[in-house]
Design a protein around this motif. Structure first.
Motif, mmCIF file in Angstrom:
data_model
loop_
_atom_site.group_PDB
_atom_site.id
_atom_site.type_symbol
_atom_site.label_atom_id
_atom_site.label_comp_id
_atom_site.label_asym_id
_atom_site.label_seq_id
_atom_site.Cartn_x
_atom_site.Cartn_y
_atom_site.Cartn_z
ATOM 1 N N ALA A 103 -25.055 34.341 -37.146
ATOM 2 C CA ALA A 103 -26.434 33.954 -36.817
ATOM 3 C C ALA A 103 -26.792 32.584 -37.372
ATOM 4 C CB ALA A 103 -27.412 35.006 -37.337
ATOM 5 N N ILE A 104 -26.428 32.312 -38.626
ATOM 6 C CA ILE A 104 -26.907 31.072 -39.250
ATOM 7 C C ILE A 104 -25.909 29.921 -39.202
ATOM 8 C CG2 ILE A 104 -28.459 32.326 -40.789
ATOM 9 C CD1 ILE A 104 -26.478 31.895 -43.054
ATOM 10 N N LEU A 105 -24.611 30.216 -38.936
ATOM 11 C CA LEU A 105 -23.608 29.150 -38.912
ATOM 12 C C LEU A 105 -22.785 29.122 -37.620
ATOM 13 C CD1 LEU A 105 -22.332 29.242 -42.611
ATOM 14 C CD2 LEU A 105 -23.609 27.391 -41.505
ATOM 15 N N SER A 106 -23.064 30.000 -36.687
ATOM 16 C CA SER A 106 -22.437 30.053 -35.356
ATOM 17 C C SER A 106 -21.214 30.964 -35.325
ATOM 18 C CB SER A 106 -22.061 28.672 -34.822
ATOM 19 O OG SER A 106 -20.771 28.271 -35.234
ATOM 20 N N SER A 133 -24.186 36.699 -31.796
ATOM 21 C CA SER A 133 -24.605 35.305 -31.584
ATOM 22 C C SER A 133 -25.830 35.169 -30.686
ATOM 23 C CB SER A 133 -23.442 34.506 -30.976
ATOM 24 O OG SER A 133 -23.149 34.950 -29.660
ATOM 25 N N LEU A 134 -26.640 36.233 -30.591
ATOM 26 C CA LEU A 134 -27.802 36.213 -29.700
ATOM 27 C C LEU A 134 -29.089 35.721 -30.364
ATOM 28 C CD1 LEU A 134 -27.300 39.686 -27.983
ATOM 29 C CD2 LEU A 134 -27.229 37.486 -26.811
ATOM 30 N N ALA A 135 -29.202 35.862 -31.661
ATOM 31 C CA ALA A 135 -30.511 35.756 -32.316
ATOM 32 C C ALA A 135 -31.111 34.357 -32.320
ATOM 33 C CB ALA A 135 -30.411 36.271 -33.752
ATOM 34 N N THR A 186 -23.535 28.301 -26.084
ATOM 35 C CA THR A 186 -24.246 28.689 -24.859
ATOM 36 C C THR A 186 -25.748 28.766 -25.111
ATOM 37 O OG1 THR A 186 -23.864 31.025 -25.377
ATOM 38 C CG2 THR A 186 -22.288 29.962 -23.912
ATOM 39 N N ASN A 187 -26.147 29.258 -26.281
ATOM 40 C CA ASN A 187 -27.572 29.323 -26.637
ATOM 41 C C ASN A 187 -28.175 27.925 -26.710
ATOM 42 O OD1 ASN A 187 -26.693 31.929 -27.081
ATOM 43 N ND2 ASN A 187 -27.481 32.088 -29.146
ATOM 44 N N LEU A 188 -27.436 26.993 -27.323
ATOM 45 C CA LEU A 188 -27.912 25.620 -27.427
ATOM 46 C C LEU A 188 -28.121 25.005 -26.046
ATOM 47 C CD1 LEU A 188 -25.619 24.294 -30.312
ATOM 48 C CD2 LEU A 188 -28.059 24.765 -30.446
ATOM 49 N N LEU A 189 -27.164 25.251 -25.157
ATOM 50 C CA LEU A 189 -27.257 24.707 -23.794
ATOM 51 C C LEU A 189 -28.461 25.269 -23.048
ATOM 52 C CD1 LEU A 189 -23.458 24.859 -22.907
ATOM 53 C CD2 LEU A 189 -24.815 22.775 -23.191
ATOM 54 N N PHE A 190 -28.701 26.571 -23.201
ATOM 55 C CA PHE A 190 -29.818 27.211 -22.510
ATOM 56 C C PHE A 190 -31.159 26.796 -23.136
ATOM 57 C CE2 PHE A 190 -26.865 29.325 -20.074
ATOM 58 C CZ PHE A 190 -27.374 30.377 -19.320
ATOM 59 N N ALA A 191 -31.236 26.826 -24.459
ATOM 60 C CA ALA A 191 -32.485 26.482 -25.132
ATOM 61 C C ALA A 191 -32.903 25.056 -24.807
ATOM 62 C CB ALA A 191 -32.343 26.664 -26.639
ATOM 63 N N ILE A 223 -27.482 36.965 -22.494
ATOM 64 C CA ILE A 223 -26.885 38.185 -23.063
ATOM 65 C C ILE A 223 -25.517 38.435 -22.429
ATOM 66 C CG2 ILE A 223 -27.086 40.721 -23.109
ATOM 67 C CD1 ILE A 223 -30.128 40.310 -23.491
ATOM 68 N N GLY A 224 -25.447 38.255 -21.111
ATOM 69 C CA GLY A 224 -24.162 38.425 -20.428
ATOM 70 C C GLY A 224 -23.116 37.448 -20.907
ATOM 71 N N ALA A 225 -23.536 36.199 -21.195
ATOM 72 C CA ALA A 225 -22.591 35.175 -21.643
ATOM 73 C C ALA A 225 -22.159 35.365 -23.093
ATOM 74 C CB ALA A 225 -23.215 33.786 -21.466
ATOM 75 N N ASP A 226 -23.072 35.868 -23.937
ATOM 76 C CA ASP A 226 -22.767 36.018 -25.370
ATOM 77 C C ASP A 226 -22.113 37.361 -25.701
ATOM 78 O OD1 ASP A 226 -23.972 33.580 -25.592
ATOM 79 O OD2 ASP A 226 -25.636 34.235 -26.854
ATOM 80 N N ALA A 227 -22.718 38.443 -25.227
ATOM 81 C CA ALA A 227 -22.223 39.786 -25.557
ATOM 82 C C ALA A 227 -21.282 40.340 -24.496
ATOM 83 C CB ALA A 227 -23.409 40.741 -25.731
#
Length: 426
Positions: free
Chosen positions: A113-116, A154-156, A163-168, A364-368
């Protein structure tokens, strides 16, 4: 070139590139193959230099954040933090092997969560495998734990996964807004994953382990002052991520600031040297840039527009749309790896002006979701590579069989939790 010929050649180059990334002939790094694919697409006129530059610039904030996270993780690693965390997990368990497994899972989830997730794969995995070898505990459950917790955990936060960085970044989600929407799905995902793994390995995990050979956690910290600075910097940087939008800064500014403090403290403590820059995973940047260009070539075919029309035809904010988005991205992630799948999904969602719930469901589909095939995510590939290096082979067939039933359950329950949160708080 005819339109049919263009479609055939683009898809053939894209498929060949992905196959080479997975197979890695001569053990060449994945970055060689995505850059080669991008170069071929440019040479064949499947994507223009202007389009390629535009695709790269569109992801520049995510790439800068990724660089800051990789540097931060490396500098924290120099403090002995990961060794300290692993031994602490074992000492707290007090000889109870089931508690050790739970503690390792929680530690992996926090670090992810905090370091990827890449930090969990690259830094925590070898440390944890060395620990369980020392304790004479079966390693296979811990290899699978690292692979699952790196992805599912890695969802939080935006920083937890590229992927989260790209979406956010693409959907202009602040750190706080992203975290507020994803915290409940993240907790559901972690609880489900832990229950699945504990049940699956119920016969392999022993009841007890001998913790006598373990040293005190403090003994693996080479410089106490630098260790404490690392803990303080991580806390300040994490707070900074939430404050960044309020003062008009990009969150990665705080991460780079934290890196600067740790470099100074690390040099003073004798823990950080110039050669540390060579230890960064630089190859991930050409790997991602090559994918940016390759996905742009797919966009130029109009495939993205067709998929956007299908998505737009479904009722906005409906649970079935959430499930369709999560399922489609999870399926694509296991076919082609989750990063290109996420890039394609991002383009589809942008074109269709998707509801934010659908965007997060796709994430969620991409991460989990990429936990069926071993090549579904780079983190899984790294975990398995470290395990093989340490002589702990986890057979592909076994991992696939676990993923085939566990992944749909995790994705389904996590996506339903997201849908419920949107139904309660719009």
């Amino acid at each position: 070139m005819t339109s049919i010929g263009r479609i055939v050649i683009t898809l053939a180059v894209f498929a060949a590139m992905l196959a080479l990334v997975v197979v890695r002939p001569r053990r060449w790094n994945e970055a060689w193959w995505t850059m080669l694919g991008a170069a071929l697409m440019l040479a064949l006129g499947l994507v223009t230099p202007r389009d390629a530059l535009g695709a790269i610039l569109a992801g520049k904030n995510a790439l800068l954040f990724l660089l800051s996270l990789l540097a931060l993780s490396l500098l924290v690693g120099k403090s002995g933090f990961f060794e300290w965390a692993a031994i602490r997990c074992a000492r707290v368990a007090k000889g109870d092997a089931h508690s050790l497994y739970r503690n390792a899972f929680v530690a992996g989830a926090i670090i992810t969560a905090i370091l990827s997730l890449d930090t969990t794969a690259v830094m925590l995995t070898p440390v944890l495998l060395a620990l369980v070898k020392r304790l004479k505990v079966p390693a296979a459950p811990y290899v699978v734990l690292c692979a699952f917790v790196a992805n599912v955990g890695s969802l939080a936060l935006p920083i937890s996964n590229l992927t989260n960085l790209l979406f956010a970044d693409a959907f202009h989600q602040t750190f706080a807004a992203f975290a507020a929407r994803m915290i409940v799905p993240q907790l559901v995902a972690l609880a489900t994953t832990f229950a699945v793994l504990r049940w699956h390995f119920r016969r392999e995990l022993p009841q007890r382990f001998d913790g006598e050979p373990l040293p005190e956690p403090a003994s693996v910290v080479p410089h106490q002052a630098y260790f404490m600075v690392c803990i303080a910097v991580l806390a300040v940087v994490l707070i900074g991520y939430f404050l960044a939008p309020l003062i008009g800064l990009e969150p990665y500014v705080f991460a780079f600031g934290g890196c600067g403090v740790l470099v100074i403290a690390g040099v003073a403590a004798g823990r950080v040297h110039v050669r540390a820059a060579g230890e960064l995973s630089w190859h991930i940047f050409p790997f991602v840039i090559g994918l940016f260009v390759a996905v742009q070539a797919l966009e130029n075919l109009g495939i993205i527009g067709y998929e956007s029309g299908w998505l737009a035809s479904m009722r906005q904010g409906s649970p079935e749309k959430f499930l369709a988005a999560a399922g489609a991205t999870a399926f694509a992630s296991n076919i082609m790896n989750n990063l290109p799948a996420a890039l394609i999904a991002r383009s589809v969602l942008l074109r269709s002006h998707a509801h934010m719930g659908t965007v997060l469901a796709s994430l969620i589909g991409a991460d989990a979701g990429p936990m069926i095939m071993p090549f579904g995510s780079l983190a899984t590939m790294l975990v398995l590579a470290f395990a093989r290096r340490d002589g702990e082979e986890v057979h592909t067939g076994r991992l696939v069989m676990l993923g085939l039933w566990a992944t749909p359950v995790i994705v389904l329950l996590t996506t339903l939790a997201l849908a419920l949160s949107f139904a309660l708080v719009r």
